[in-house]
Structures are given as C-alpha cells and as structure tokens.
Design a protein around this motif. Structure first.
Motif, PDB file in Angstrom:
ATOM      1  N   ILE A   1       0.830  -1.200   0.000  1.00  0.00           N
ATOM      2  CA  ILE A   1       0.000   0.000   0.000  1.00  0.00           C
ATOM      3  C   ILE A   1       0.869   1.256   0.000  1.00  0.00           C
ATOM      4  N   ILE A   2       1.926   1.269   0.806  1.00  0.00           N
ATOM      5  CA  ILE A   2       2.821   2.427   0.848  1.00  0.00           C
ATOM      6  C   ILE A   2       3.537   2.603  -0.483  1.00  0.00           C
ATOM      7  N   ALA A   3       4.011   1.510  -1.078  1.00  0.00           N
ATOM      8  CA  ALA A   3       4.690   1.594  -2.379  1.00  0.00           C
ATOM      9  C   ALA A   3       3.752   2.127  -3.454  1.00  0.00           C
ATOM     10  N   ARG A   4       2.503   1.686  -3.439  1.00  0.00           N
ATOM     11  CA  ARG A   4       1.542   2.164  -4.430  1.00  0.00           C
ATOM     12  C   ARG A   4       1.243   3.651  -4.237  1.00  0.00           C
ATOM     13  N   CYS A   5       1.140   4.102  -2.984  1.00  0.00           N
ATOM     14  CA  CYS A   5       0.896   5.523  -2.722  1.00  0.00           C
ATOM     15  C   CYS A   5       2.092   6.382  -3.139  1.00  0.00           C
ATOM     16  N   LEU A   6       3.304   5.918  -2.843  1.00  0.00           N
ATOM     17  CA  LEU A   6       4.498   6.662  -3.249  1.00  0.00           C
ATOM     18  C   LEU A   6       4.594   6.761  -4.763  1.00  0.00           C
ATOM     19  N   ARG A   7       4.290   5.667  -5.455  1.00  0.00           N
ATOM     20  CA  ARG A   7       4.336   5.659  -6.910  1.00  0.00           C
ATOM     21  C   ARG A   7       3.281   6.592  -7.485  1.00  0.00           C
ATOM     22  N   ALA A   8       2.087   6.607  -6.903  1.00  0.00           N
ATOM     23  CA  ALA A   8       1.009   7.469  -7.387  1.00  0.00           C
ATOM     24  C   ALA A   8       1.337   8.950  -7.194  1.00  0.00           C
ATOM     25  N   ASP A   9       2.040   9.271  -6.110  1.00  0.00           N
ATOM     26  CA  ASP A   9       2.392  10.664  -5.838  1.00  0.00           C
ATOM     27  C   ASP A   9       3.701  11.082  -6.506  1.00  0.00           C
ATOM     28  N   GLY A  10       4.393  10.154  -7.160  1.00  0.00           N
ATOM     29  CA  GLY A  10       5.647  10.482  -7.827  1.00  0.00           C
ATOM     30  C   GLY A  10       6.823  10.616  -6.879  1.00  0.00           C
ATOM     31  N   LEU A  11       6.760   9.956  -5.741  1.00  0.00           N
ATOM     32  CA  LEU A  11       7.823  10.062  -4.745  1.00  0.00           C
ATOM     33  C   LEU A  11       8.692   8.818  -4.649  1.00  0.00           C
ATOM     34  N   GLU A  12       8.397   7.802  -5.425  1.00  0.00           N
ATOM     35  CA  GLU A  12       9.166   6.561  -5.339  1.00  0.00           C
ATOM     36  C   GLU A  12      10.600   6.750  -5.830  1.00  0.00           C
ATOM     37  N   THR A  13      10.779   7.390  -6.966  1.00  0.00           N
ATOM     38  CA  THR A  13      12.121   7.596  -7.522  1.00  0.00           C
ATOM     39  C   THR A  13      12.980   8.502  -6.638  1.00  0.00           C
ATOM     40  N   PRO A  14      12.483   9.654  -6.169  1.00  0.00           N
ATOM     41  CA  PRO A  14      13.320  10.463  -5.277  1.00  0.00           C
ATOM     42  C   PRO A  14      13.700   9.738  -3.985  1.00  0.00           C
ATOM     43  N   LEU A  15      12.814   8.895  -3.474  1.00  0.00           N
ATOM     44  CA  LEU A  15      13.129   8.137  -2.265  1.00  0.00           C
ATOM     45  C   LEU A  15      14.251   7.136  -2.539  1.00  0.00           C
ATOM     46  N   LYS A  16      14.195   6.452  -3.667  1.00  0.00           N
ATOM     47  CA  LYS A  16      15.253   5.500  -4.014  1.00  0.00           C
ATOM     48  C   LYS A  16      16.575   6.216  -4.268  1.00  0.00           C
ATOM     49  N   GLN A  17      16.518   7.395  -4.887  1.00  0.00           N
ATOM     50  CA  GLN A  17      17.740   8.159  -5.110  1.00  0.00           C
ATOM     51  C   GLN A  17      18.359   8.575  -3.784  1.00  0.00           C
ATOM     52  N   ARG A  18      17.548   8.975  -2.841  1.00  0.00           N
ATOM     53  CA  ARG A  18      18.057   9.358  -1.527  1.00  0.00           C
ATOM     54  C   ARG A  18      18.689   8.164  -0.818  1.00  0.00           C
ATOM     55  N   ARG A  19      18.092   6.988  -1.010  1.00  0.00           N
ATOM     56  CA  ARG A  19      18.655   5.788  -0.409  1.00  0.00           C
ATOM     57  C   ARG A  19      20.016   5.454  -1.009  1.00  0.00           C
ATOM     58  N   VAL A  20      20.198   5.696  -2.309  1.00  0.00           N
ATOM     59  CA  VAL A  20      21.502   5.459  -2.941  1.00  0.00           C
ATOM     60  C   VAL A  20      22.542   6.405  -2.364  1.00  0.00           C
ATOM     61  N   VAL A  21      22.196   7.667  -2.223  1.00  0.00           N
ATOM     62  CA  VAL A  21      23.138   8.648  -1.671  1.00  0.00           C
ATOM     63  C   VAL A  21      23.504   8.280  -0.237  1.00  0.00           C
ATOM     64  N   ASP A  22      22.531   7.841   0.538  1.00  0.00           N
ATOM     65  CA  ASP A  22      22.806   7.442   1.925  1.00  0.00           C
ATOM     66  C   ASP A  22      23.607   6.144   1.994  1.00  0.00           C
ATOM     67  N   ALA A  23      23.480   5.273   0.994  1.00  0.00           N
ATOM     68  CA  ALA A  23      24.179   3.990   0.996  1.00  0.00           C
ATOM     69  C   ALA A  23      25.644   4.130   0.602  1.00  0.00           C
ATOM     70  N   TRP A  24      26.060   5.268   0.106  1.00  0.00           N
ATOM     71  CA  TRP A  24      27.443   5.459  -0.342  1.00  0.00           C
ATOM     72  C   TRP A  24      28.433   5.101   0.766  1.00  0.00           C
ATOM     73  N   GLY A  25      28.224   5.595   1.955  1.00  0.00           N
ATOM     74  CA  GLY A  25      29.135   5.342   3.067  1.00  0.00           C
ATOM     75  C   GLY A  25      29.192   3.875   3.462  1.00  0.00           C
ATOM     76  N   ARG A  26      28.069   3.182   3.400  1.00  0.00           N
ATOM     77  CA  ARG A  26      28.052   1.759   3.745  1.00  0.00           C
ATOM     78  C   ARG A  26      28.743   0.918   2.690  1.00  0.00           C
ATOM     79  N   VAL A  27      28.642   1.307   1.426  1.00  0.00           N
ATOM     80  CA  VAL A  27      29.225   0.518   0.337  1.00  0.00           C
ATOM     81  C   VAL A  27      30.736   0.720   0.252  1.00  0.00           C
ATOM     82  N   VAL A  28      31.204   1.955   0.355  1.00  0.00           N
ATOM     83  CA  VAL A  28      32.640   2.215   0.180  1.00  0.00           C
ATOM     84  C   VAL A  28      33.431   2.120   1.473  1.00  0.00           C
ATOM     85  N   GLY A  29      32.777   2.255   2.613  1.00  0.00           N
ATOM     86  CA  GLY A  29      33.481   2.150   3.891  1.00  0.00           C
ATOM     87  C   GLY A  29      33.773   3.505   4.508  1.00  0.00           C
TER      88      GLY A  29
END
Length: 96
Positions: free
Chosen positions: A12-40
């Motif tokens: 339900i949350i994924a469908r609401c995020l997709r309908a509001d156009g917020l799914e892609t920005p959320l995933k992009q933010r997760r990639v930026v936050d994951a940088w430190g975990r991936v590279v060390g």
C-alpha cells in the motif's frame, strides 16, 4: 459482508508513493545514503557532496589518488549501490 482483499502495508505504501511520484526520489536518496556503507568509513572521510542527476551519481572526492582508484571501480560501485537499494537507480558514477 467482509472484504477479504487483504494487502500488506508495504504494498500500500509503495503504491501511494508511486502514485504521488515520490518513489524515484526516495530510491535516489537511499543510494546517496548507501554510499558510506558501500565504500566504507575510510573513503567516506574523503567524500564531499553527493547528488544524483539523470541517473548519474556525482561524488566529490577530496583525495586525488583515491579518486583515481575509485574511478577504476565505477562499474562495481554502481552494481553494489543498486544492490544495496534493491532497484536500478543509477547507471554511472562521476567522481570530481
């Protein structure tokens, strides 16, 4: 009487995020936050600003030698960052 169409909260949350156009920005933010975990932590100390534009992650690296080493590992970093998020979010990394 009762509705038997049971859906999980995650769907339900994924469908609401997709309908509001917020799914892609959320995933992009997760990639930026994951940088430190991936590279060390050692690489994260030399990392400045990070942002995504047109499916490309731009990362400022303050150490030139480290920037050269990371530029050789771009494909692996893209693969690991996308795997961390669980979706194909970025296609390239530009280090500056």
């Amino acid at each position: 009487m009762f509705r038997r169409d049971v859906q999980s909260l995650a769907d339900i949350i994924a469908r609401c995020l997709r309908a509001d156009g917020l799914e892609t920005p959320l995933k992009q933010r997760r990639v930026v936050d994951a940088w430190g975990r991936v590279v060390g932590k050692a690489v994260e100390k030399y990392t400045g600003e990070k942002f995504i534009r047109n499916q490309t992650l731009f990362v400022k690296i303050t150490n030139p030698a480290l920037r050269a080493d990371l530029s050789m590992m771009r494909e692996r970093l893209v693969k690991n960052l996308n795997a961390e998020v669980g979706a194909q979010v970025i296609t390239d990394i530009k280090l500056f």
